[in-house]
Design a protein around this motif. Structure first.
Motif, mmCIF file in Angstrom:
data_model
loop_
_atom_site.group_PDB
_atom_site.id
_atom_site.type_symbol
_atom_site.label_atom_id
_atom_site.label_comp_id
_atom_site.label_asym_id
_atom_site.label_seq_id
_atom_site.Cartn_x
_atom_site.Cartn_y
_atom_site.Cartn_z
ATOM 1 N N LEU A 65 -4.157 -2.821 -4.784
ATOM 2 C CA LEU A 65 -3.197 -1.891 -4.197
ATOM 3 C C LEU A 65 -2.365 -2.518 -3.088
ATOM 4 O O LEU A 65 -1.255 -2.063 -2.823
ATOM 5 N N LEU A 66 -2.890 -3.547 -2.428
ATOM 6 C CA LEU A 66 -2.105 -4.219 -1.399
ATOM 7 C C LEU A 66 -0.877 -4.900 -1.992
ATOM 8 O O LEU A 66 0.128 -5.084 -1.313
ATOM 9 N N ARG A 67 -0.977 -5.295 -3.238
ATOM 10 C CA ARG A 67 0.156 -5.927 -3.925
ATOM 11 C C ARG A 67 1.126 -4.897 -4.497
ATOM 12 O O ARG A 67 2.310 -5.156 -4.608
ATOM 13 N N ILE A 68 0.608 -3.758 -4.884
ATOM 14 C CA ILE A 68 1.416 -2.756 -5.577
ATOM 15 C C ILE A 68 2.134 -1.829 -4.588
ATOM 16 O O ILE A 68 3.315 -1.556 -4.733
ATOM 17 N N CYS A 69 1.410 -1.333 -3.599
ATOM 18 C CA CYS A 69 1.957 -0.340 -2.671
ATOM 19 C C CYS A 69 2.767 -1.009 -1.563
ATOM 20 O O CYS A 69 2.347 -2.039 -1.020
ATOM 21 N N PRO A 70 3.893 -0.427 -1.210
ATOM 22 C CA PRO A 70 4.694 -0.983 -0.117
ATOM 23 C C PRO A 70 4.054 -0.638 1.237
ATOM 24 O O PRO A 70 4.130 0.496 1.694
ATOM 25 N N THR A 71 3.397 -1.597 1.830
ATOM 26 C CA THR A 71 2.768 -1.406 3.137
ATOM 27 C C THR A 71 3.310 -2.455 4.093
ATOM 28 O O THR A 71 3.888 -3.454 3.683
#
Length: 149
Positions: free
Chosen positions: A64-70
């Protein structure tokens, strides 16, 4: 025989990861369920329980760190929680917050505290045994995140 024994010893971290996923689901559900009470202290701890569920989601599912814009600071903070000792400490802190919620009165948030504590204990046992963190392939561990890049 030694391979079977070695496989059994290295499972503590995987148990911790799956208990973490269960803790995340419980924190989310109990946070929402208790936020609609009329007790101000319980509402605050419910919001903290909801926040814990999202932190656990990013810690346990690294994909999710790669997928979600954080933000980069959020990514760096989540990546610091990569060893078993750090995971045990993070879960202990989240569990302590939920145990403190009992000051505001009895609520179902105690279930979140129990499961967060069990997860922290699993990660602590894995760390004390000297095991490296081994992520489940199902949850985006073991090289799945690198395949996307």
């Amino acid at each position: 025989m030694d391979k079977i024994r070695a496989d059994n010893v290295n499972r503590t971290g995987i148990y911790g990861q799956w208990l973490g996923i269960l803790s995340m689901i419980l924190c989310f559900a109990l946070g929402i369920a208790n936020i609609f009470t009329f007790h101000a202290v319980i509402i605050v701890f419910s919001a903290l329980c909801l926040a814990s569920s999202f932190i656990i989601l990013f810690v346990e599912v690294p994909l999710l760190l790669r997928i979600c814009p954080t933000s980069s600071s959020f990514d760096a903070a989540i990546r610091r929680v990569s060893t078993n000792y750090m995971r045990a400490a993070a879960y202990a802190a989240m569990a302590a917050v939920q145990w403190i919620s009992l000051v505001g009165g009895h609520s179902s948030l105690i279930a979140a505290a129990v499961f967060l504590s069990l997860t922290g204990i699993c990660y602590l046992l894995a760390a004390v045994r000297g095991q490296d963190f081994v992520g489940s392939k199902t949850l985006g561990g073991a090289g799945v995140a690198q395949m996307i890049v």
